[in-house]
Design a protein around this motif. Structure first.
Motif, PDB file in Angstrom:
ATOM      1  N   MET A 174       1.147 -37.155 -41.371  1.00 24.86           N
ATOM      2  CA  MET A 174       1.779 -36.940 -42.682  1.00 24.86           C
ATOM      3  C   MET A 174       2.155 -35.469 -42.809  1.00 24.86           C
ATOM      4  O   MET A 174       1.318 -34.602 -42.639  1.00 24.86           O
ATOM      5  CB  MET A 174       0.800 -37.322 -43.801  1.00 24.86           C
ATOM      6  CG  MET A 174       1.382 -37.214 -45.205  1.00 24.86           C
ATOM      7  SD  MET A 174       0.152 -37.638 -46.467  1.00 24.86           S
ATOM      8  CE  MET A 174      -0.200 -39.332 -46.038  1.00 24.86           C
ATOM      9  N   THR A 200       5.670 -34.546 -47.528  1.00 24.95           N
ATOM     10  CA  THR A 200       5.239 -35.881 -47.958  1.00 24.95           C
ATOM     11  C   THR A 200       3.928 -35.813 -48.735  1.00 24.95           C
ATOM     12  O   THR A 200       3.770 -36.468 -49.770  1.00 24.95           O
ATOM     13  CB  THR A 200       5.066 -36.799 -46.739  1.00 24.95           C
ATOM     14  OG1 THR A 200       6.299 -36.866 -46.019  1.00 24.95           O
ATOM     15  CG2 THR A 200       4.666 -38.198 -47.175  1.00 24.95           C
ATOM     16  N   HIS A 201       2.995 -35.017 -48.241  1.00 24.11           N
ATOM     17  CA  HIS A 201       1.700 -34.882 -48.907  1.00 24.11           C
ATOM     18  C   HIS A 201       1.867 -34.259 -50.299  1.00 24.11           C
ATOM     19  O   HIS A 201       1.236 -34.701 -51.271  1.00 24.11           O
ATOM     20  CB  HIS A 201       0.772 -34.040 -48.042  1.00 24.11           C
ATOM     21  CG  HIS A 201      -0.665 -34.142 -48.439  1.00 24.11           C
ATOM     22  ND1 HIS A 201      -1.673 -33.472 -47.786  1.00 24.11           N
ATOM     23  CD2 HIS A 201      -1.285 -34.833 -49.436  1.00 24.11           C
ATOM     24  CE1 HIS A 201      -2.825 -33.748 -48.354  1.00 24.11           C
ATOM     25  NE2 HIS A 201      -2.621 -34.568 -49.358  1.00 24.11           N
ATOM     26  N   GLU A 231       3.298 -36.755 -52.667  1.00 26.54           N
ATOM     27  CA  GLU A 231       2.283 -37.742 -53.053  1.00 26.54           C
ATOM     28  C   GLU A 231       1.332 -37.172 -54.108  1.00 26.54           C
ATOM     29  O   GLU A 231       0.943 -37.865 -55.049  1.00 26.54           O
ATOM     30  CB  GLU A 231       1.486 -38.194 -51.822  1.00 26.54           C
ATOM     31  CG  GLU A 231       2.215 -39.195 -50.950  1.00 26.54           C
ATOM     32  CD  GLU A 231       1.300 -39.859 -49.947  1.00 26.54           C
ATOM     33  OE1 GLU A 231       0.076 -39.584 -49.985  1.00 26.54           O
ATOM     34  OE2 GLU A 231       1.804 -40.649 -49.134  1.00 26.54           O
ATOM     35  N   LYS A 232       0.966 -35.915 -53.933  1.00 25.56           N
ATOM     36  CA  LYS A 232       0.080 -35.276 -54.912  1.00 25.56           C
ATOM     37  C   LYS A 232       0.757 -35.198 -56.280  1.00 25.56           C
ATOM     38  O   LYS A 232       0.114 -35.374 -57.314  1.00 25.56           O
ATOM     39  CB  LYS A 232      -0.305 -33.880 -54.429  1.00 25.56           C
ATOM     40  CG  LYS A 232      -1.202 -33.874 -53.205  1.00 25.56           C
ATOM     41  CD  LYS A 232      -1.509 -32.474 -52.725  1.00 25.56           C
ATOM     42  CE  LYS A 232      -2.557 -31.814 -53.589  1.00 25.56           C
ATOM     43  NZ  LYS A 232      -3.022 -30.526 -53.027  1.00 25.56           N
ATOM     44  N   SER A 238       3.119 -37.306 -57.406  1.00 26.15           N
ATOM     45  CA  SER A 238       3.209 -38.667 -57.953  1.00 26.15           C
ATOM     46  C   SER A 238       1.864 -39.167 -58.476  1.00 26.15           C
ATOM     47  O   SER A 238       1.811 -40.000 -59.382  1.00 26.15           O
ATOM     48  CB  SER A 238       3.748 -39.630 -56.886  1.00 26.15           C
ATOM     49  OG  SER A 238       2.828 -39.760 -55.808  1.00 26.15           O
ATOM     50  N   GLN A 239       0.768 -38.664 -57.903  1.00 26.54           N
ATOM     51  CA  GLN A 239      -0.574 -39.103 -58.306  1.00 26.54           C
ATOM     52  C   GLN A 239      -1.238 -38.141 -59.293  1.00 26.54           C
ATOM     53  O   GLN A 239      -2.410 -38.302 -59.616  1.00 26.54           O
ATOM     54  CB  GLN A 239      -1.462 -39.248 -57.063  1.00 26.54           C
ATOM     55  CG  GLN A 239      -0.977 -40.298 -56.082  1.00 26.54           C
ATOM     56  CD  GLN A 239      -1.716 -40.260 -54.758  1.00 26.54           C
ATOM     57  OE1 GLN A 239      -2.681 -39.512 -54.604  1.00 26.54           O
ATOM     58  NE2 GLN A 239      -1.276 -41.067 -53.792  1.00 26.54           N
TER      59      GLN A 239
END
Length: 255
Positions: free
Chosen positions: A1, A5-6, A9-10, A12-13
């Motif tokens: 990853m 991308t990471h 993702e952080k 989005s979360q």
């Protein structure tokens, strides 16, 4: 990853952020960083000053001359511009673009200083000029043109998209400051992802801090602007810190 991308993702979360907590932390950090913010604003002002003189001195002189003759042209500013040569205007616009590039680079450097102060690390004034180095200056220039292009496109769409875009665009500098090795497109992508996800709280903090800075600036007859304006950037720092953090910094040269 990969890092991008990471980071996405952080974002989005990310959990909900507390308006009061970020504002209070920004105020506390401002008390520690105001001197560097003042130096940042002062340097920007010194860089801009020649262009203010070039633009407004002929305007003021023209007003004074017309006042003495008793024949004041209400469209004196337009008349003055019409008298400028095309070459003069080209150089003037290029000068303004250069100032914008320098300002963005200094602002990114200011975010480096803010992080070091926040983490009780050693702070050096030279960090303000960190992104004026050769290997970063070209990227700062491309980022500046990207911001201008996106702003123009948003403004052409009846200005409402510009109100939305102003928040993601405001994150570009801080994303670049801590991820300067990423591509321009990735920096813009992360900034719009973060700005969209946290648009409402970012906009609210911007409005509150902006009104506060304007009020105090008027109260201090304009002088306070040099000291207070950097306060507007601090909520962006804490939003970035709480959503993305610094464990995934692509630019690991930050001390």
């Amino acid at each position: 990853m990969n890092t991008v991308t990471h980071i996405l993702e952080k974002i989005s979360q990310a959990k909900e952020l507390d308006f009061g907590d970020i504002f209070n932390k920004s105020f506390e950090l401002f008390k520690k960083s105001w001197l560097y913010g003042f130096l940042f604003q002062l340097i920007v002002f010194i860089i801009i000053l020649p262009f203010i003189i070039v633009l407004y001195v002929p305007f003021v002189m023209s007003i004074i001359t017309q006042s003495k003759s008793g024949n004041v042209d209400p469209d004196v500013f337009g008349s003055l511009f019409s008298g400028f040569t095309g070459l003069y205007l080209v150089f003037f616009v290029l000068g303004i673009l250069a100032v914008t590039v320098f300002q963005l680079a200094l602002q990114a450097g200011f975010f480096r200083i803010v992080k070091n102060i926040d983490h009780d690390n050693e702070v050096q004034i030279s960090d303000l000029f960190y992104f004026l180095k050769g290997k970063y200056f070209g990227r700062v220039t491309l980022l500046t043109f990207s911001i201008i292009l996106i702003s123009i496109i948003a403004a052409l769409l009846c200005y409402l998209p510009l109100i939305y875009a102003m928040i993601p665009l405001s994150f570009i500098t801080i994303v670049f400051a801590f991820n300067s090795e990423l591509s321009i497109s990735d920096i813009v992508k992360i900034s719009f992802s973060l700005g969209t996800k946290k648009w409402l709280i970012s906009f609210g903090l911007f409005i509150v801090t902006y009104i506060l800075v304007v009020f105090l600036t008027l109260l201090t007859c304009g002088i306070g602007s040099l000291f207070l304006s950097p306060f507007i950037y601090l909520p962006l720092y804490f939003i970035y810190k709480q959503v993305i953090g610094f464990d995934e910094i692509a630019n690991n040269e930050i001390l």
